[in-house]
Write a protein that holds these residues in place. Structure first.
Motif, PDB file in Angstrom:
ATOM      1  N   MET A   1       0.853  -1.196   0.000  1.00 24.09           N
ATOM      2  CA  MET A   1       0.000   0.000   0.000  1.00 24.09           C
ATOM      3  C   MET A   1       0.887   1.243   0.000  1.00 24.09           C
ATOM      4  SD  MET A   1      -2.898   1.086   2.760  1.00 24.09           S
ATOM      5  CE  MET A   1      -3.746   2.651   2.597  1.00 24.09           C
ATOM      6  N   LYS A   2       0.631   2.152  -0.934  1.00 28.72           N
ATOM      7  CA  LYS A   2       1.444   3.350  -1.053  1.00 28.72           C
ATOM      8  C   LYS A   2       0.977   4.410  -0.071  1.00 28.72           C
ATOM      9  CE  LYS A   2       3.272   6.522  -4.483  1.00 28.72           C
ATOM     10  NZ  LYS A   2       3.235   6.935  -5.916  1.00 28.72           N
ATOM     11  N   LEU A   3       1.915   4.910   0.731  1.00 30.09           N
ATOM     12  CA  LEU A   3       1.576   5.928   1.709  1.00 30.09           C
ATOM     13  C   LEU A   3       1.383   7.270   1.022  1.00 30.09           C
ATOM     14  CD1 LEU A   3       4.096   5.051   4.576  1.00 30.09           C
ATOM     15  CD2 LEU A   3       1.639   4.548   4.484  1.00 30.09           C
ATOM     16  N   GLN A   4       0.358   7.997   1.475  1.00 30.96           N
ATOM     17  CA  GLN A   4       0.120   9.328   0.939  1.00 30.96           C
ATOM     18  C   GLN A   4       1.108  10.306   1.561  1.00 30.96           C
ATOM     19  OE1 GLN A   4      -4.027  10.296   1.556  1.00 30.96           O
ATOM     20  NE2 GLN A   4      -4.231  10.682  -0.629  1.00 30.96           N
ATOM     21  N   THR A   5       1.675  11.173   0.747  1.00 31.57           N
ATOM     22  CA  THR A   5       2.594  12.181   1.255  1.00 31.57           C
ATOM     23  C   THR A   5       1.961  13.558   1.110  1.00 31.57           C
ATOM     24  OG1 THR A   5       3.651  12.363  -0.920  1.00 31.57           O
ATOM     25  CG2 THR A   5       4.619  10.816   0.664  1.00 31.57           C
ATOM     26  N   GLU A   6       2.395  14.455   1.973  1.00 24.13           N
ATOM     27  CA  GLU A   6       1.885  15.820   1.921  1.00 24.13           C
ATOM     28  C   GLU A   6       2.347  16.491   0.619  1.00 24.13           C
ATOM     29  OE1 GLU A   6       0.097  18.020   4.070  1.00 24.13           O
ATOM     30  OE2 GLU A   6      -0.585  16.100   4.885  1.00 24.13           O
ATOM     31  N   PRO A   7       1.463  17.174  -0.074  1.00 24.28           N
ATOM     32  CA  PRO A   7       1.877  17.869  -1.299  1.00 24.28           C
ATOM     33  C   PRO A   7       2.848  18.993  -0.964  1.00 24.28           C
ATOM     34  CG  PRO A   7      -0.356  18.509  -0.672  1.00 24.28           C
ATOM     35  CD  PRO A   7       0.024  17.354   0.216  1.00 24.28           C
ATOM     36  N   THR A   8       3.781  19.255  -1.841  1.00 27.18           N
ATOM     37  CA  THR A   8       4.732  20.342  -1.632  1.00 27.18           C
ATOM     38  C   THR A   8       4.033  21.673  -1.864  1.00 27.18           C
ATOM     39  OG1 THR A   8       5.427  20.413  -3.951  1.00 27.18           O
ATOM     40  CG2 THR A   8       6.580  18.868  -2.490  1.00 27.18           C
ATOM     41  N   ASP A   9       4.698  22.749  -1.445  1.00 24.38           N
ATOM     42  CA  ASP A   9       4.156  24.088  -1.686  1.00 24.38           C
ATOM     43  C   ASP A   9       3.962  24.325  -3.178  1.00 24.38           C
ATOM     44  OD1 ASP A   9       4.235  24.551   1.009  1.00 24.38           O
ATOM     45  OD2 ASP A   9       5.958  25.905   0.957  1.00 24.38           O
ATOM     46  N   ALA A  10       4.950  23.894  -3.966  1.00 29.53           N
ATOM     47  CA  ALA A  10       4.877  24.111  -5.411  1.00 29.53           C
ATOM     48  C   ALA A  10       3.687  23.363  -6.021  1.00 29.53           C
ATOM     49  CB  ALA A  10       6.184  23.669  -6.068  1.00 29.53           C
ATOM     50  N   GLU A  11       3.422  22.155  -5.528  1.00 26.83           N
ATOM     51  CA  GLU A  11       2.276  21.387  -6.021  1.00 26.83           C
ATOM     52  C   GLU A  11       0.970  22.060  -5.639  1.00 26.83           C
ATOM     53  OE1 GLU A  11       4.249  16.893  -5.924  1.00 26.83           O
ATOM     54  OE2 GLU A  11       3.201  17.683  -4.154  1.00 26.83           O
ATOM     55  N   LEU A  12       0.904  22.547  -4.414  1.00 27.99           N
ATOM     56  CA  LEU A  12      -0.301  23.248  -3.961  1.00 27.99           C
ATOM     57  C   LEU A  12      -0.534  24.509  -4.785  1.00 27.99           C
ATOM     58  CD1 LEU A  12      -0.027  22.932  -0.069  1.00 27.99           C
ATOM     59  CD2 LEU A  12      -1.611  21.739  -1.586  1.00 27.99           C
ATOM     60  N   LEU A  13       0.543  25.237  -5.082  1.00 27.94           N
ATOM     61  CA  LEU A  13       0.413  26.447  -5.879  1.00 27.94           C
ATOM     62  C   LEU A  13      -0.089  26.115  -7.284  1.00 27.94           C
ATOM     63  CD1 LEU A  13       0.748  29.468  -6.296  1.00 27.94           C
ATOM     64  CD2 LEU A  13       3.179  29.070  -6.782  1.00 27.94           C
ATOM     65  N   ARG A  14       0.469  25.072  -7.867  1.00 31.39           N
ATOM     66  CA  ARG A  14       0.047  24.677  -9.215  1.00 31.39           C
ATOM     67  C   ARG A  14      -1.434  24.311  -9.235  1.00 31.39           C
ATOM     68  NH1 ARG A  14      -0.560  19.847 -11.202  1.00 31.39           N
ATOM     69  NH2 ARG A  14       0.642  18.833  -9.538  1.00 31.39           N
ATOM     70  N   LEU A  15      -1.870  23.545  -8.243  1.00 30.26           N
ATOM     71  CA  LEU A  15      -3.276  23.146  -8.167  1.00 30.26           C
ATOM     72  C   LEU A  15      -4.171  24.353  -7.876  1.00 30.26           C
ATOM     73  CD1 LEU A  15      -2.884  19.833  -6.122  1.00 30.26           C
ATOM     74  CD2 LEU A  15      -3.525  20.050  -8.542  1.00 30.26           C
ATOM     75  N   MET A  16      -3.673  25.245  -7.029  1.00 27.41           N
ATOM     76  CA  MET A  16      -4.426  26.449  -6.695  1.00 27.41           C
ATOM     77  C   MET A  16      -4.676  27.291  -7.937  1.00 27.41           C
ATOM     78  SD  MET A  16      -3.211  29.738  -4.547  1.00 27.41           S
ATOM     79  CE  MET A  16      -2.710  30.544  -6.077  1.00 27.41           C
ATOM     80  N   LEU A  17      -3.627  27.462  -8.753  1.00 33.55           N
ATOM     81  CA  LEU A  17      -3.742  28.273  -9.966  1.00 33.55           C
ATOM     82  C   LEU A  17      -4.658  27.615 -11.006  1.00 33.55           C
ATOM     83  CD1 LEU A  17      -0.025  29.427 -10.348  1.00 33.55           C
ATOM     84  CD2 LEU A  17      -1.988  30.792  -9.583  1.00 33.55           C
ATOM     85  N   ALA A  18      -4.858  26.303 -10.828  1.00 35.57           N
ATOM     86  CA  ALA A  18      -5.767  25.581 -11.725  1.00 35.57           C
ATOM     87  C   ALA A  18      -7.205  25.637 -11.211  1.00 35.57           C
ATOM     88  CB  ALA A  18      -5.317  24.124 -11.863  1.00 35.57           C
ATOM     89  N   GLY A  19      -7.396  26.340 -10.099  1.00 36.82           N
ATOM     90  CA  GLY A  19      -8.745  26.521  -9.577  1.00 36.82           C
ATOM     91  C   GLY A  19      -9.122  25.677  -8.379  1.00 36.82           C
ATOM     92  N   ASP A  20      -8.175  24.987  -7.793  1.00 38.26           N
ATOM     93  CA  ASP A  20      -8.451  24.133  -6.628  1.00 38.26           C
ATOM     94  C   ASP A  20      -8.414  24.966  -5.344  1.00 38.26           C
ATOM     95  OD1 ASP A  20      -8.576  22.277  -4.613  1.00 38.26           O
ATOM     96  OD2 ASP A  20      -7.153  20.890  -5.516  1.00 38.26           O
ATOM     97  N   GLU A  21      -9.587  25.274  -4.817  1.00 34.40           N
ATOM     98  CA  GLU A  21      -9.684  26.116  -3.616  1.00 34.40           C
ATOM     99  C   GLU A  21      -9.097  25.430  -2.384  1.00 34.40           C
ATOM    100  OE1 GLU A  21     -13.680  27.393  -3.034  1.00 34.40           O
ATOM    101  OE2 GLU A  21     -13.802  28.417  -4.970  1.00 34.40           O
TER     102      GLU A  21
END
Length: 205
Positions: A1-21
């Motif tokens: 089972m693959k453990l979930q890791t916390e998204p990096t700041d850069a990943e969060l920013l990318r998702l945020m700019l794509a409209g992910d509140e």
């Protein structure tokens, strides 16, 4: 089972700019405290700190696409934006008289590996004294103390925020520590460690 890791700041920013509140909320929760403390420690004003924090994340929502991962981390980018807003407040509300530019002289790098001069502070120093001393420093010295000593950023991270060379950060921090020592050194002989003095300074956030 693959453990979930916390998204990096850069990943969060990318998702945020794509409209992910949700990603924006996570990034805000992760970085808001540090930005607020930086603005408070730089300005000494809760109102300015709140305004700057708001402006930083509003900027991130509108212009976060200007972030360039090749130039540093998202956290450094946010501190840089916060610094610009704080300096804009300074220049709009009061003037700060800078010291001579000789702080950038390589001769100040000689203290890089020496114990910090804050070692000479006394146990009688209060949090309020430290706060006033930090706030009384010219901007260029105050910001390196806040970033390196209070926010505990590395020399490299601080250089990213300020857009200068690491050697400049080192020399300015050396000069800033000397200025703080002069302001805070009482006539008594008791000593306290640098870490204790800095810990006291962090408490005013």
């Amino acid at each position: 089972m693959k453990l979930q890791t916390e998204p990096t700041d850069a990943e969060l920013l990318r998702l945020m700019l794509a409209g992910d509140e949700k990603s924006f909320a996570m990034l805000y929760q992760r970085r808001q405290g540090g930005i607020y403390r930086f603005a408070l420690q730089m300005s000494g004003s809760q109102q300015i700190a709140e305004d700057v924090t708001h402006d930083v994340f509003l900027f991130l929502m509108k212009d976060g696409h200007v972030f360039d991962p090749s130039k540093g981390a998202v956290s450094s980018f946010l501190f840089g934006v916060a610094r610009n807003y704080v300096l804009r407040r300074f220049r709009g509300e009061h003037s700060t008289v800078p010291l001579h530019d000789d702080d950038d002289d390589p001769q100040f790098d000689q203290a890089l590996d020496e114990p910090g001069p804050l070692e000479d502070l006394t146990r009688a120093e209060t949090i309020e004294n430290v706060r006033r001393a930090v706030l009384s420093l010219p901007e260029r010295y105050r910001e390196v103390v806040v970033l390196c000593e209070l926010q505990e950023l590395s020399y490299g991270e601080t250089a990213e925020v300020l857009g200068c060379a690491i050697g400049t950060v080192r020399s300015r921090l050396h000069r800033a520590r000397s200025l703080l020592l002069t302001k805070l050194r009482p006539e008594r002989a008791a000593e306290v460690t640098t870490s204790a003095a800095v810990e006291s300074a962090r408490c005013f956030a």
